[in-house]
Design a protein around this motif. Sequence first.
Motif, PDB file in Angstrom:
ATOM      1  N   LEU A  48       0.817  -1.207   0.000  1.00 16.48           N
ATOM      2  CA  LEU A  48       0.000   0.000   0.000  1.00 16.48           C
ATOM      3  C   LEU A  48       0.857   1.266   0.000  1.00 16.48           C
ATOM      4  O   LEU A  48       0.534   2.242  -0.685  1.00 16.48           O
ATOM      5  CB  LEU A  48      -0.947  -0.011   1.197  1.00 16.48           C
ATOM      6  N   THR A  76      -8.869  -2.103   3.202  1.00 15.46           N
ATOM      7  CA  THR A  76      -7.815  -2.070   2.189  1.00 15.46           C
ATOM      8  C   THR A  76      -6.642  -2.949   2.588  1.00 15.46           C
ATOM      9  O   THR A  76      -6.094  -3.698   1.766  1.00 15.46           O
ATOM     10  CB  THR A  76      -7.343  -0.621   1.966  1.00 15.46           C
ATOM     11  N   LEU A 119      -9.672  -3.539  -3.530  1.00 21.07           N
ATOM     12  CA  LEU A 119      -8.423  -2.990  -4.068  1.00 21.07           C
ATOM     13  C   LEU A 119      -8.689  -2.075  -5.264  1.00 21.07           C
ATOM     14  O   LEU A 119      -8.035  -1.037  -5.417  1.00 21.07           O
ATOM     15  CB  LEU A 119      -7.487  -4.119  -4.478  1.00 21.07           C
ATOM     16  N   HIS A 178      -9.859   1.157  -3.991  1.00 22.16           N
ATOM     17  CA  HIS A 178      -8.715   1.881  -3.416  1.00 22.16           C
ATOM     18  C   HIS A 178      -7.881   2.527  -4.526  1.00 22.16           C
ATOM     19  O   HIS A 178      -7.453   3.689  -4.401  1.00 22.16           O
ATOM     20  CB  HIS A 178      -7.864   0.925  -2.590  1.00 22.16           C
TER      21      HIS A 178
END
Length: 355
Positions: free
Chosen positions: A143, A179, A201, A204
């Motif tokens: 991330l 997430t 995802l 995100h």
Amino acid sequence: MIETASLVDQYCHGVLRTELGLGTFETQLADSGGPPAPGTTFFDTQTGFAVRRWCPPLLGLEPHCAPARYLARRRELGVAVAARMLLRGSGVTTYLVDTGLPGDLTGPEELASAGGARAREIVRLDLLAQQVADTSGSAGALLANLMESVSSAATTAVAFACASLPAVDIAQPPTPRETHAAAAHWLTTRATGDPPVDPVLLRHLLWTAVATGRPLQLHLSRTEPQRLTGFAAATEGHGVHLVLLGSYPHHRQAARLTALFPHVYADLGPALTRTGARAAALLAEVLETAPFGKLLFSSGARGLPELHVVGARVFTEALGRVLGGWVADGAWSLSDAQRVSTLIASQNAHRVYDL
């Protein structure tokens, strides 16, 4: 006569560097997973007929010549020379190039050089996430690296594109906990090179791109435009332009969204190429609803330089027919028709992408 002095192809791909035989060339003409009907070829499509109309004269042949003769001329010239002659005959002055497709395709700089034009890169979010995941050892690292990669790409990319839209509501970003859990699951279950498919995802990724303020292109091949109403409403005021790609046969819905939201635009795209001689009818339907400052030309071309030519020529002819007809009927003045033509062909793209 309605003229389009320059064209900004706001969504396309590179062209193949390799020589193609008859069968391989034909498969590039159709967006189809199966073979043509017995006794026919993929030249027996609106796209195939348009290629035979517009491309042979650029290589020194008569329009509508037989496919075998056209491909023989192509091989005689060589793939690089033929591509240069075709691209430079398209009228495109700027290419916005999605570099996310596999294959031996030219990149933006090489396409620009061959076409005697400018080019900028569109970064594919799913490919970027795939590359980051291949080098990240944990969900937290994934991330963090993804955020850094998107921010870095935004400094040079003309836009981001998302090829896969989740079949869930994307009007709000996922929570950090959601997430992180999705990233951890993806890392432990994916094979190297797999793109993200988890809806969390993908949401995100979309909202990470929104935060950069760069234009965001959304592929609608499997999504009806009206499903994006919540996302369009939620992103209004974020300083990001949303560009709807591939909305056909739901082009009226896409046109309606452009009228509802100030930051939503519609791409005319390869639907005009696929409808060929009927492209003017499709374009007129879009112009019924969409504000003229919200429409963008693109070829959507990939692989064949012929598709760049056909995308440009079919668009300019269809636009000339529609607007010229309205001028002839007295509904529009010639000056207004010329102004709208220039908006759709290039000026809207210059404004959206800050070219």
